[in-house]
Write a protein that holds these residues in place. Structure first.
Motif, short mmCIF file in Angstrom:
data_model
loop_
_atom_site.label_atom_id
_atom_site.label_comp_id
_atom_site.label_asym_id
_atom_site.label_seq_id
_atom_site.Cartn_x
_atom_site.Cartn_y
_atom_site.Cartn_z
N THR A 74 -24.10 8.15 50.15
CA THR A 74 -22.84 9.13 49.65
C THR A 74 -21.73 8.34 49.12
OG1 THR A 74 -23.87 10.67 51.14
CG2 THR A 74 -21.89 11.08 50.14
N GLN A 75 -21.42 8.58 47.99
CA GLN A 75 -19.93 8.03 47.64
C GLN A 75 -19.05 9.00 47.84
OE1 GLN A 75 -19.30 7.66 43.22
NE2 GLN A 75 -18.62 5.72 43.87
N LEU A 76 -17.93 8.48 48.39
CA LEU A 76 -16.91 9.27 48.90
C LEU A 76 -15.42 8.85 48.54
CD1 LEU A 76 -17.59 9.80 52.80
CD2 LEU A 76 -18.14 11.50 51.01
N TYR A 77 -14.52 9.92 48.33
CA TYR A 77 -13.27 9.70 48.15
C TYR A 77 -12.65 9.93 49.48
CZ TYR A 77 -8.41 10.38 46.54
OH TYR A 77 -6.95 10.36 46.49
N ILE A 78 -11.82 9.02 50.18
CA ILE A 78 -11.03 9.30 51.53
C ILE A 78 -9.57 8.81 51.09
CG2 ILE A 78 -10.92 8.16 53.85
CD1 ILE A 78 -13.44 9.75 53.55
N GLU A 79 -8.94 9.97 51.77
CA GLU A 79 -7.31 9.60 51.96
C GLU A 79 -7.04 9.56 53.57
OE1 GLU A 79 -4.67 12.22 49.97
OE2 GLU A 79 -5.76 12.06 48.05
N GLY A 80 -6.42 8.74 54.00
CA GLY A 80 -6.05 8.79 55.17
C GLY A 80 -5.03 7.87 55.56
N LYS A 81 -4.97 7.31 56.98
CA LYS A 81 -3.96 6.61 57.69
C LYS A 81 -4.74 5.32 58.43
CE LYS A 81 -0.48 10.21 58.67
NZ LYS A 81 -0.73 11.14 58.96
N ILE A 100 -9.82 3.95 59.72
CA ILE A 100 -9.07 4.93 58.78
C ILE A 100 -9.54 6.23 59.16
CG2 ILE A 100 -9.11 5.57 56.41
CD1 ILE A 100 -8.46 2.71 57.07
N TYR A 101 -8.19 7.03 59.79
CA TYR A 101 -8.20 8.42 60.16
C TYR A 101 -8.12 9.16 58.90
CZ TYR A 101 -8.30 7.48 65.08
OH TYR A 101 -8.71 7.28 66.31
N ALA A 102 -9.12 9.87 58.57
CA ALA A 102 -9.24 10.58 57.09
C ALA A 102 -8.67 11.78 57.27
CB ALA A 102 -10.63 10.74 56.79
N ASP A 103 -7.50 12.30 56.37
CA ASP A 103 -7.03 13.64 56.31
C ASP A 103 -7.42 14.21 54.97
OD1 ASP A 103 -4.89 12.80 58.07
OD2 ASP A 103 -3.78 11.81 56.35
N ASN A 104 -8.26 13.68 53.96
CA ASN A 104 -9.05 14.10 52.92
C ASN A 104 -9.99 13.71 52.68
OD1 ASN A 104 -9.14 16.03 50.75
ND2 ASN A 104 -7.68 14.70 49.62
N MET A 105 -11.17 14.40 52.16
CA MET A 105 -12.35 13.67 51.65
C MET A 105 -12.83 14.57 50.70
SD MET A 105 -15.89 13.45 53.93
CE MET A 105 -16.09 15.06 54.26
N GLU A 106 -13.40 13.80 49.68
CA GLU A 106 -14.17 14.53 48.55
C GLU A 106 -15.73 13.71 48.37
OE1 GLU A 106 -12.23 14.47 44.93
OE2 GLU A 106 -10.19 14.89 45.70
N LEU A 107 -16.62 14.74 48.30
CA LEU A 107 -18.04 14.13 48.02
C LEU A 107 -18.20 13.94 46.77
CD1 LEU A 107 -19.71 16.79 50.58
CD2 LEU A 107 -19.17 14.44 51.12
N LEU A 108 -18.63 12.69 46.46
CA LEU A 108 -18.47 12.20 44.93
C LEU A 108 -20.18 12.19 44.48
CD1 LEU A 108 -15.64 9.67 44.59
CD2 LEU A 108 -15.69 11.93 44.16
#
Length: 152
Positions: A74-81, A100-108
Motif C-alpha cells: 500500500t502506498q501511504l502519505y504519512i505526517e508525524g514526528k 515515526i509516530y504518525a499524526d496523519n495518514m492518507e491511503l494513496l
C-alpha cells in the motif's frame, strides 16, 4: 523554537503488526520504504536508487484504520514526528530505535494497482477516523470528468 515534523510518501514493506493494549488502545507498527530514484550526473556517473526504511507507529483510530485497510505494498502519505527510544537488551547492551509516530495518514493506493491510484482517504483526527470506503456509485461520468484534475 524547534520543529519535529516528518512527511513521507512510500510503500508499506509488510502487513501492519496490530496490538491492543490492556486498556483496549490499538497500536500498529510497520515498515515504510521511500526510494530516491537512480540518476546520472553531468559527468556521466551513475548513481543507483536508494531505499530508506522507516519504522511507522500508529495509535488509536489511525491504527484501527491500518488494521482494516493497510497491507504490504500500500502506498501511504504519512505526517508525524521522529522519536528515538532506547532499552537495555538481555546482554545488558543499550539498543536504540528511531520511529515515526504518525499524526496523519492518507491511503494513496497499492503499488500494483492496475487502474491507478485508489481514492485518497485522509485521517485528520486519530481519535475519530472518518474513512469512507469507495461505494459502487463511484466511476460515474462526473468522476471521469475530474480525472485530469488530480494534483499529481
Amino acid at each position: 523554537m524547534s520543529v519535529n515534523k516528518v512527511i513521507l510518501i512510500g510503500n508499506v514493506g509488510k502487513d501492519p503488526d496490530i496490538r491492543y493494549l490492556d486498556n483496549n488502545v490499538c497500536v500498529a507498527n510497520f515498515p515504510l520504504a521511500t526510494t530516491d530514484r537512480a540518476y546520472t550526473t553531468r559527468a556521466g556517473v551513475q548513481i543507483p536508487e536508494k531505499t530508506e526504511w522507516h519504522n511507522i507507529v500508529l495509535w488509536r483510530g489511525l491504527a484501527e484504520v491500518a488494521e482494516k485497510y493497510v497491507r504490504k505494498g500500500t502506498q501511504l502519505y504519512i505526517e508525524g514526528k521522529i522519536r528515538t527510544r532506547s532499552w537495555v537488551d538481555q546482554n545488558n547492551i543499550t539498543r536504540y530505535t528511531t520511529e515515526i509516530y504518525a499524526d496523519n495518514m492518507e491511503l494513496l493506493g497499492r503499488k500494483n494497482d492496475q487502474i491507478g491510484m485508489a481514492p485518497v482517504q485522509q485521517i485528520d483526527n486519530p481519535m475519530q477516523p472518518t474513512l469512507n470506503p469507495p461505494t459502487q456509485e463511484s466511476g460515474t461520468e462526473a468522476d471521469n470528468n475530474n480525472i485530469d484534475d488530480l494534483p499529481f
